[in-house]
Scaffold this motif. Structure first.
Motif, PDB file in Angstrom:
ATOM      1  N   ASP A 113     -39.557 -30.142  65.172  1.00 54.43           N
ATOM      2  CA  ASP A 113     -38.376 -29.316  65.392  1.00 54.43           C
ATOM      3  C   ASP A 113     -37.308 -30.155  66.079  1.00 54.43           C
ATOM      4  O   ASP A 113     -37.622 -31.026  66.906  1.00 54.43           O
ATOM      5  N   SER A 114     -36.063 -29.900  65.743  1.00 55.49           N
ATOM      6  CA  SER A 114     -34.963 -30.569  66.428  1.00 55.49           C
ATOM      7  C   SER A 114     -35.025 -30.264  67.921  1.00 55.49           C
ATOM      8  O   SER A 114     -35.372 -29.151  68.325  1.00 55.49           O
ATOM      9  N   PRO A 115     -34.655 -31.228  68.764  1.00 51.32           N
ATOM     10  CA  PRO A 115     -34.606 -30.955  70.202  1.00 51.32           C
ATOM     11  C   PRO A 115     -33.436 -30.060  70.585  1.00 51.32           C
ATOM     12  O   PRO A 115     -33.360 -29.590  71.719  1.00 51.32           O
ATOM     13  N   LEU A 116     -32.533 -29.805  69.630  1.00 43.31           N
ATOM     14  CA  LEU A 116     -31.353 -28.983  69.872  1.00 43.31           C
ATOM     15  C   LEU A 116     -31.603 -27.562  69.397  1.00 43.31           C
ATOM     16  O   LEU A 116     -32.308 -27.334  68.405  1.00 43.31           O
ATOM     17  N   ARG A 117     -31.007 -26.612  70.061  1.00 43.02           N
ATOM     18  CA  ARG A 117     -31.342 -25.202  69.843  1.00 43.02           C
ATOM     19  C   ARG A 117     -30.626 -24.580  68.648  1.00 43.02           C
ATOM     20  O   ARG A 117     -31.021 -23.520  68.175  1.00 43.02           O
ATOM     21  N   TRP A 118     -29.555 -25.234  68.154  1.00 47.44           N
ATOM     22  CA  TRP A 118     -28.753 -24.619  67.110  1.00 47.44           C
ATOM     23  C   TRP A 118     -28.699 -25.505  65.868  1.00 47.44           C
ATOM     24  O   TRP A 118     -29.246 -26.603  65.847  1.00 47.44           O
ATOM     25  N   GLN A 119     -28.005 -25.027  64.848  1.00 44.13           N
ATOM     26  CA  GLN A 119     -28.020 -25.640  63.525  1.00 44.13           C
ATOM     27  C   GLN A 119     -27.649 -27.121  63.540  1.00 44.13           C
ATOM     28  O   GLN A 119     -26.679 -27.534  64.165  1.00 44.13           O
ATOM     29  N   THR A 120     -28.417 -27.919  62.799  1.00 42.06           N
ATOM     30  CA  THR A 120     -28.170 -29.357  62.685  1.00 42.06           C
ATOM     31  C   THR A 120     -27.004 -29.620  61.738  1.00 42.06           C
ATOM     32  O   THR A 120     -26.892 -29.002  60.674  1.00 42.06           O
ATOM     33  N   ARG A 121     -26.144 -30.575  62.124  1.00 46.14           N
ATOM     34  CA  ARG A 121     -25.036 -30.986  61.261  1.00 46.14           C
ATOM     35  C   ARG A 121     -25.161 -32.432  60.785  1.00 46.14           C
ATOM     36  O   ARG A 121     -24.669 -32.782  59.717  1.00 46.14           O
ATOM     37  N   THR A 122     -25.818 -33.307  61.569  1.00 43.01           N
ATOM     38  CA  THR A 122     -25.801 -34.724  61.227  1.00 43.01           C
ATOM     39  C   THR A 122     -26.965 -35.457  61.869  1.00 43.01           C
ATOM     40  O   THR A 122     -27.470 -35.042  62.919  1.00 43.01           O
ATOM     41  N   VAL A 123     -27.420 -36.538  61.231  1.00 43.55           N
ATOM     42  CA  VAL A 123     -28.396 -37.458  61.810  1.00 43.55           C
ATOM     43  C   VAL A 123     -27.948 -38.884  61.501  1.00 43.55           C
ATOM     44  O   VAL A 123     -27.271 -39.131  60.506  1.00 43.55           O
ATOM     45  N   ALA A 124     -28.340 -39.829  62.360  1.00 41.58           N
ATOM     46  CA  ALA A 124     -28.006 -41.239  62.146  1.00 41.58           C
ATOM     47  C   ALA A 124     -29.115 -42.104  62.743  1.00 41.58           C
ATOM     48  O   ALA A 124     -29.498 -41.907  63.904  1.00 41.58           O
ATOM     49  N   CYS A 125     -29.638 -43.041  61.948  1.00 38.42           N
ATOM     50  CA  CYS A 125     -30.719 -43.924  62.395  1.00 38.42           C
ATOM     51  C   CYS A 125     -30.169 -45.060  63.250  1.00 38.42           C
ATOM     52  O   CYS A 125     -29.089 -45.595  62.988  1.00 38.42           O
ATOM     53  N   PHE A 126     -30.941 -45.465  64.267  1.00 37.49           N
ATOM     54  CA  PHE A 126     -30.547 -46.565  65.136  1.00 37.49           C
ATOM     55  C   PHE A 126     -30.679 -47.898  64.405  1.00 37.49           C
ATOM     56  O   PHE A 126     -31.476 -48.049  63.475  1.00 37.49           O
ATOM     57  N   THR A 127     -29.911 -48.887  64.862  1.00 37.68           N
ATOM     58  CA  THR A 127     -29.970 -50.212  64.248  1.00 37.68           C
ATOM     59  C   THR A 127     -31.337 -50.871  64.437  1.00 37.68           C
ATOM     60  O   THR A 127     -31.772 -51.652  63.596  1.00 37.68           O
ATOM     61  N   LYS A 128     -32.024 -50.547  65.533  1.00 37.28           N
ATOM     62  CA  LYS A 128     -33.355 -51.124  65.774  1.00 37.28           C
ATOM     63  C   LYS A 128     -34.444 -50.388  65.007  1.00 37.28           C
ATOM     64  O   LYS A 128     -35.626 -50.753  65.107  1.00 37.28           O
ATOM     65  N   LYS A 129     -34.074 -49.329  64.277  1.00 38.74           N
ATOM     66  CA  LYS A 129     -34.992 -48.588  63.410  1.00 38.74           C
ATOM     67  C   LYS A 129     -36.131 -47.933  64.190  1.00 38.74           C
ATOM     68  O   LYS A 129     -37.203 -47.669  63.631  1.00 38.74           O
ATOM     69  N   ASP A 130     -35.882 -47.654  65.460  1.00 35.46           N
ATOM     70  CA  ASP A 130     -36.908 -47.057  66.306  1.00 35.46           C
ATOM     71  C   ASP A 130     -36.624 -45.606  66.656  1.00 35.46           C
ATOM     72  O   ASP A 130     -37.343 -44.999  67.446  1.00 35.46           O
ATOM     73  N   GLY A 131     -35.575 -45.037  66.052  1.00 33.93           N
ATOM     74  CA  GLY A 131     -35.248 -43.653  66.352  1.00 33.93           C
ATOM     75  C   GLY A 131     -33.952 -43.246  65.691  1.00 33.93           C
ATOM     76  O   GLY A 131     -33.408 -43.956  64.834  1.00 33.93           O
ATOM     77  N   TYR A 132     -33.435 -42.095  66.111  1.00 36.12           N
ATOM     78  CA  TYR A 132     -32.242 -41.540  65.483  1.00 36.12           C
ATOM     79  C   TYR A 132     -31.508 -40.634  66.461  1.00 36.12           C
ATOM     80  O   TYR A 132     -32.079 -40.148  67.450  1.00 36.12           O
ATOM     81  N   ALA A 133     -30.226 -40.430  66.167  1.00 37.44           N
ATOM     82  CA  ALA A 133     -29.409 -39.456  66.893  1.00 37.44           C
ATOM     83  C   ALA A 133     -29.206 -38.252  65.988  1.00 37.44           C
ATOM     84  O   ALA A 133     -29.023 -38.393  64.777  1.00 37.44           O
ATOM     85  N   ILE A 134     -29.244 -37.066  66.573  1.00 40.25           N
ATOM     86  CA  ILE A 134     -29.066 -35.831  65.825  1.00 40.25           C
ATOM     87  C   ILE A 134     -28.014 -34.972  66.513  1.00 40.25           C
ATOM     88  O   ILE A 134     -28.000 -34.874  67.744  1.00 40.25           O
ATOM     89  N   GLY A 135     -27.094 -34.397  65.750  1.00 45.33           N
ATOM     90  CA  GLY A 135     -26.013 -33.591  66.313  1.00 45.33           C
ATOM     91  C   GLY A 135     -26.023 -32.188  65.739  1.00 45.33           C
ATOM     92  O   GLY A 135     -26.457 -31.965  64.600  1.00 45.33           O
ATOM     93  N   SER A 136     -25.527 -31.231  66.525  1.00 47.55           N
ATOM     94  CA  SER A 136     -25.590 -29.831  66.110  1.00 47.55           C
ATOM     95  C   SER A 136     -24.252 -29.128  66.322  1.00 47.55           C
ATOM     96  O   SER A 136     -23.304 -29.696  66.868  1.00 47.55           O
ATOM     97  N   ILE A 137     -24.216 -27.856  65.918  1.00 44.00           N
ATOM     98  CA  ILE A 137     -22.994 -27.066  66.032  1.00 44.00           C
ATOM     99  C   ILE A 137     -22.685 -26.684  67.471  1.00 44.00           C
ATOM    100  O   ILE A 137     -21.607 -26.169  67.756  1.00 44.00           O
ATOM    101  N   GLU A 138     -23.606 -26.928  68.389  1.00 48.86           N
ATOM    102  CA  GLU A 138     -23.436 -26.476  69.779  1.00 48.86           C
ATOM    103  C   GLU A 138     -22.784 -27.518  70.685  1.00 48.86           C
ATOM    104  O   GLU A 138     -22.811 -27.392  71.908  1.00 48.86           O
ATOM    105  N   GLY A 139     -22.193 -28.594  70.091  1.00 50.04           N
ATOM    106  CA  GLY A 139     -21.593 -29.624  70.919  1.00 50.04           C
ATOM    107  C   GLY A 139     -22.629 -30.380  71.737  1.00 50.04           C
ATOM    108  O   GLY A 139     -22.464 -30.578  72.943  1.00 50.04           O
TER     109      GLY A 139
END
Length: 266
Positions: A113-139
């Motif tokens: 599950d996303s760590p964010l409580r509301w709808q997902t809008r975007t994801v982006a993988c890190f350059t080191k390929k060890d994780g990702y950033a995820i953004g939502s509608i809740e700022g």
């Protein structure tokens, strides 16, 4: 290599444009709108494209073949996808996130599950390929690591919020996240008309640019990180009534100053 562009749309088809010749060819097909499309091949391999759509399917395509070379049933409609080989991440409706190792591209090695409580809008993988950033509608943005040894370093933070009015906070959606290809810092952009550069390792904001003329719906760094492209347009966050004539579809290029994206000394 920058010679071709791929696109997917509500017509359920994925297309590829050869920039040298201007020729367009269909390279993918879904049973619903295609929400995400991405080149995912490793260096010196065949051109492979991944598509994910509202038909709850992830498909892999060799551009030389008319049928997919691999398919995955997703738990819900695809909302966002990114790949930095061998890491591929797909975010769906109902806050699900599927993480793939491209050595085994049809079986997710992690579904969370996303760590964010509301709808997902975007994801982006890190350059080191060890994780990702995820953004939502809740700022809000979540920094997530896939290595079990790094998971305890995962965290979330608030952004794109206006607190100018006492006792009232205006929350804007994080529409898109892009990772700098050299420094591994990243940008967030929002329907508040701003984009911000961040250093996740230092947990600090590097530079903010606001009031750019309308919602920002997409962003990307150039391969060398010296240019930052952002697209202005309506993101449908206010329904059809918010789609007014003053919002124009525009692509802008921003020259990136090194000091704006380079991590600060610790």
């Amino acid at each position: 290599d920058g010679s071709k562009v791929v696109s997917g749309g509500a017509d359920k088809a994925g297309r590829m444009i050869d920039l040298a010749t201007g020729q367009t060819s269909q390279v993918a097909q879904h049973d619903g709108p295609i929400r995400c499309i991405k080149f995912v091949e490793a260096e010196n391999s065949s051109p492979i494209i991944a598509t994910a759509g509202w038909d709850k399917m992830l498909k892999y395509w060799d551009t030389r073949q008319p049928t997919p070379i691999g398919t995955v049933n997703l738990p819900e409609r695809a909302y966002a996808m990114d790949c930095n080989n061998p890491l591929l991440v797909v975010a769906t409706a109902e806050r699900k996130v599927l993480v793939f190792d491209m050595a085994n591209p049809t079986t997710p090695f992690e579904t969370v599950d996303s760590p964010l409580r509301w709808q997902t809008r975007t994801v982006a993988c890190f350059t080191k390929k060890d994780g990702y950033a995820i953004g939502s509608i809740e700022g809000r943005v979540g920094i997530q690591y896939v290595d079990p040894k790094m998971k305890e370093k995962s965290f979330s933070f608030k952004c794109h919020r206006n607190n100018d009015i006492p006792m009232k906070s205006t929350v804007s959606s994080v529409n898109t996240i892009s990772v700098h290809p050299v420094y591994g810092t990243f940008s967030t952009a929002s329907n508040d008309g701003s984009f911000i550069f961040w250093d996740k390792d230092a947990k600090q904001r590097l530079k903010a640019h606001a009031n750019l003329g309308g919602p920002i719906v997409s962003t990307a760094f150039s391969g060398d990180g010296k240019l930052f492209a952002y697209a202005l347009g309506y993101d449908w966050s206010q329904g059809y009534k918010g789609n007014v004539a003053t919002i124009k579809n525009t692509i802008m290029l921003h020259a990136v100053a090194d000091d704006d994206v380079k991590p600060k000394p610790k």
